[in-house]
Design an enzyme around this catalytic site. Sequence first.
Site, PDB file in Angstrom:
ATOM      1  N   CYS A 195     -37.082 -34.916   3.322  1.00 18.22           N
ATOM      2  CA  CYS A 195     -37.490 -35.201   1.939  1.00 18.22           C
ATOM      3  C   CYS A 195     -38.739 -34.378   1.588  1.00 18.22           C
ATOM      4  O   CYS A 195     -39.758 -34.451   2.293  1.00 18.22           O
ATOM      5  CB  CYS A 195     -37.791 -36.688   1.855  1.00 18.22           C
ATOM      6  SG  CYS A 195     -38.381 -37.238   0.260  1.00 18.22           S
ATOM      7  N   ASN A 196     -38.672 -33.621   0.507  1.00 17.48           N
ATOM      8  CA  ASN A 196     -39.839 -32.831   0.089  1.00 17.48           C
ATOM      9  C   ASN A 196     -41.019 -33.726  -0.256  1.00 17.48           C
ATOM     10  O   ASN A 196     -42.155 -33.429   0.072  1.00 17.48           O
ATOM     11  CB  ASN A 196     -39.503 -31.983  -1.140  1.00 17.48           C
ATOM     12  CG  ASN A 196     -38.766 -30.719  -0.791  1.00 17.48           C
ATOM     13  OD1 ASN A 196     -39.344 -29.653  -0.710  1.00 17.48           O
ATOM     14  ND2 ASN A 196     -37.465 -30.831  -0.550  1.00 17.48           N
ATOM     15  N   THR A 197     -40.717 -34.836  -0.946  1.00 17.43           N
ATOM     16  CA  THR A 197     -41.798 -35.734  -1.363  1.00 17.43           C
ATOM     17  C   THR A 197     -42.516 -36.294  -0.144  1.00 17.43           C
ATOM     18  O   THR A 197     -43.757 -36.266  -0.064  1.00 17.43           O
ATOM     19  CB  THR A 197     -41.223 -36.884  -2.219  1.00 17.43           C
ATOM     20  OG1 THR A 197     -40.495 -36.316  -3.313  1.00 17.43           O
ATOM     21  CG2 THR A 197     -42.311 -37.782  -2.739  1.00 17.43           C
ATOM     22  N   TYR A 252     -38.325 -41.654  -4.037  1.00 16.79           N
ATOM     23  CA  TYR A 252     -39.708 -41.616  -3.580  1.00 16.79           C
ATOM     24  C   TYR A 252     -40.577 -40.803  -4.549  1.00 16.79           C
ATOM     25  O   TYR A 252     -41.792 -40.937  -4.560  1.00 16.79           O
ATOM     26  CB  TYR A 252     -39.809 -40.936  -2.207  1.00 16.79           C
ATOM     27  CG  TYR A 252     -39.352 -41.764  -1.019  1.00 16.79           C
ATOM     28  CD1 TYR A 252     -38.741 -43.009  -1.166  1.00 16.79           C
ATOM     29  CD2 TYR A 252     -39.556 -41.279   0.281  1.00 16.79           C
ATOM     30  CE1 TYR A 252     -38.333 -43.739  -0.061  1.00 16.79           C
ATOM     31  CE2 TYR A 252     -39.166 -42.005   1.388  1.00 16.79           C
ATOM     32  CZ  TYR A 252     -38.548 -43.234   1.223  1.00 16.79           C
ATOM     33  OH  TYR A 252     -38.158 -43.949   2.325  1.00 16.79           O
ATOM     34  N   GLY A 253     -39.902 -39.957  -5.303  1.00 15.58           N
ATOM     35  CA  GLY A 253     -40.610 -38.958  -6.114  1.00 15.58           C
ATOM     36  C   GLY A 253     -41.545 -39.515  -7.168  1.00 15.58           C
ATOM     37  O   GLY A 253     -42.445 -38.827  -7.635  1.00 15.58           O
ATOM     38  N   GLU A 279     -26.871 -37.363  -8.180  1.00 12.79           N
ATOM     39  CA  GLU A 279     -26.278 -38.574  -7.607  1.00 12.79           C
ATOM     40  C   GLU A 279     -25.094 -39.073  -8.430  1.00 12.79           C
ATOM     41  O   GLU A 279     -24.199 -39.720  -7.926  1.00 12.79           O
ATOM     42  CB  GLU A 279     -27.344 -39.652  -7.445  1.00 12.79           C
ATOM     43  CG  GLU A 279     -28.383 -39.131  -6.488  1.00 12.79           C
ATOM     44  CD  GLU A 279     -29.194 -40.172  -5.775  1.00 12.79           C
ATOM     45  OE1 GLU A 279     -29.061 -41.358  -6.098  1.00 12.79           O
ATOM     46  OE2 GLU A 279     -29.969 -39.780  -4.895  1.00 12.79           O
ATOM     47  N   CYS A 331     -36.849 -29.782  -3.660  1.00 18.81           N
ATOM     48  CA  CYS A 331     -36.359 -31.165  -3.616  1.00 18.81           C
ATOM     49  C   CYS A 331     -34.977 -31.111  -2.967  1.00 18.81           C
ATOM     50  O   CYS A 331     -34.199 -30.189  -3.248  1.00 18.81           O
ATOM     51  CB  CYS A 331     -36.268 -31.727  -5.043  1.00 18.81           C
ATOM     52  SG  CYS A 331     -35.423 -33.312  -5.139  1.00 18.81           S
ATOM     53  N   THR A 332     -34.716 -32.091  -2.132  1.00 26.50           N
ATOM     54  CA  THR A 332     -33.453 -32.089  -1.365  1.00 26.50           C
ATOM     55  C   THR A 332     -32.198 -31.944  -2.224  1.00 26.50           C
ATOM     56  O   THR A 332     -31.204 -31.388  -1.796  1.00 26.50           O
ATOM     57  CB  THR A 332     -33.319 -33.427  -0.609  1.00 26.50           C
ATOM     58  OG1 THR A 332     -33.614 -34.493  -1.526  1.00 26.50           O
ATOM     59  CG2 THR A 332     -34.232 -33.481   0.572  1.00 26.50           C
ATOM     60  N   HIS A 333     -32.251 -32.510  -3.445  1.00 24.32           N
ATOM     61  CA  HIS A 333     -31.046 -32.516  -4.284  1.00 24.32           C
ATOM     62  C   HIS A 333     -30.772 -31.168  -4.962  1.00 24.32           C
ATOM     63  O   HIS A 333     -29.651 -30.895  -5.358  1.00 24.32           O
ATOM     64  CB  HIS A 333     -31.192 -33.564  -5.388  1.00 24.32           C
ATOM     65  CG  HIS A 333     -31.114 -34.973  -4.907  1.00 24.32           C
ATOM     66  ND1 HIS A 333     -32.000 -35.498  -3.996  1.00 24.32           N
ATOM     67  CD2 HIS A 333     -30.248 -35.987  -5.217  1.00 24.32           C
ATOM     68  CE1 HIS A 333     -31.692 -36.773  -3.778  1.00 24.32           C
ATOM     69  NE2 HIS A 333     -30.641 -37.086  -4.504  1.00 24.32           N
ATOM     70  N   ASP A 347     -34.560 -39.027   4.879  1.00 21.67           N
ATOM     71  CA  ASP A 347     -34.791 -38.692   3.472  1.00 21.67           C
ATOM     72  C   ASP A 347     -34.841 -40.003   2.691  1.00 21.67           C
ATOM     73  O   ASP A 347     -34.458 -41.057   3.197  1.00 21.67           O
ATOM     74  CB  ASP A 347     -33.633 -37.817   2.956  1.00 21.67           C
ATOM     75  CG  ASP A 347     -33.809 -37.478   1.482  1.00 21.67           C
ATOM     76  OD1 ASP A 347     -34.917 -37.065   1.090  1.00 21.67           O
ATOM     77  OD2 ASP A 347     -32.851 -37.657   0.704  1.00 21.67           O
ATOM     78  N   SER A 348     -35.280 -39.910   1.446  1.00 22.73           N
ATOM     79  CA  SER A 348     -35.293 -41.092   0.603  1.00 22.73           C
ATOM     80  C   SER A 348     -33.874 -41.570   0.281  1.00 22.73           C
ATOM     81  O   SER A 348     -33.697 -42.678  -0.203  1.00 22.73           O
ATOM     82  CB  SER A 348     -36.022 -40.771  -0.695  1.00 22.73           C
ATOM     83  OG  SER A 348     -35.455 -39.621  -1.283  1.00 22.73           O
TER      84      SER A 348
HETATM   85  N1  DGL Z   1     -35.604 -36.581  -1.482  1.00 24.72           N
HETATM   86  C1  DGL Z   1     -36.534 -36.408  -2.576  1.00 24.72           C
HETATM   87  C2  DGL Z   1     -37.260 -35.071  -2.420  1.00 24.72           C
HETATM   88  O1  DGL Z   1     -36.799 -34.165  -1.776  1.00 24.72           O
HETATM   89  C3  DGL Z   1     -35.840 -36.478  -3.913  1.00 24.72           C
HETATM   90  C4  DGL Z   1     -35.403 -37.857  -4.308  1.00 24.72           C
HETATM   91  C5  DGL Z   1     -36.550 -38.828  -4.466  1.00 24.72           C
HETATM   92  O2  DGL Z   1     -37.314 -38.756  -5.441  1.00 24.72           O
HETATM   93  O3  DGL Z   1     -36.679 -39.650  -3.580  1.00 24.72           O
HETATM   94  O4  DGL Z   1     -38.338 -34.926  -2.937  1.00 24.72           O
END
Ligand code: DGL
Length: 282
Positions: free
Chosen positions: A73-75, A42-43, A152, A185-187, A10-11
């Site tokens: 990571c979704n992105t 990463y988003g 975070e 999104c993971t968060h 993940d990011s």
């Molecule tokens: N992990 C990213 C996602 O799931 C969220 C955090 C980011 O923007 O990197 O899209």
Amino acid sequence: MDNAPIGVFDSGVGGLTVVREIMEQLPGEALIYFGDTARVPYGNKSEETVVRYSAQIIKFLLSKGAKTIVIACNTASAVALEKMKEMFEVPIIGVVKPGAKAAAEVTKNGKIGVIGTEATIRSGIYNDFLRKTDPHVTVYGKACPLFVPLVEEGWLEEDTITEQVARRYLAGFCGQEIDTLVLGCTHYPLLRSVIQKVVGDKVRLVNPAVETTRELKYLLEENHLLNESAGAGESYAAAGKEVLPRHEFFVSDRAEKFKQFAAGILPSVVLRQENIGVEIFE
Ligand code: DGL
């Protein structure tokens, strides 16, 4: 090979929500995790950058013996999955397609909301997958970039500022009569109750990690990579940490902060036995 670890990346820290789900559904599998804490988020980055980072991380995970890769990571799943499948031979799974499939199964009125980072929403990928599954669904996307730093910062469920931000982002869904909302999104699963409070009880929230892990199991089975001893998950847990599968965590910066964050998400026994290494690419 079936004893080899599953590589997850993940990011940053958010992918631990996917790790948590894998540990629960596939308790005998060893994991090797990479969180790109030096380069998160990463988003808001370009597609080329996210593709480059993803390739670097997959190479690293493969060098550590990963038998398969989960892009938590979704992105990165949205913009890099197809290219990664072309570049690498190991089975690779992302979280977007499974998340879309789960949402298509859950909706009754065909009105689905999707929230994610700017890059995920801009890619339109949830919309594409959902409409491929069922051309009659209507998809409403909304980027919610401030959710990531709020999580975070640890400003989670009971925080009034987080609730205000959620109300502002999600207000647009109220008139759309959605009955399903994808936490793309993971968060966001960590903000589940505040999001549920804002959108109301009638809206079903979908966490893509759950369906991703189900599909990961099929992928492992199909490729004869499932750790057969993994079936004994409960006895692993009951037997104590000696026989727990060995997990490894790597980040590109601030291992201590990662560890603190992980302590709030993963079972404590996991973190007691693991070291967290730092690996830098550039
Ligand atoms: N992990 C990213 C996602 O799931 C969220 C955090 C980011 O923007 O990197 O899209």
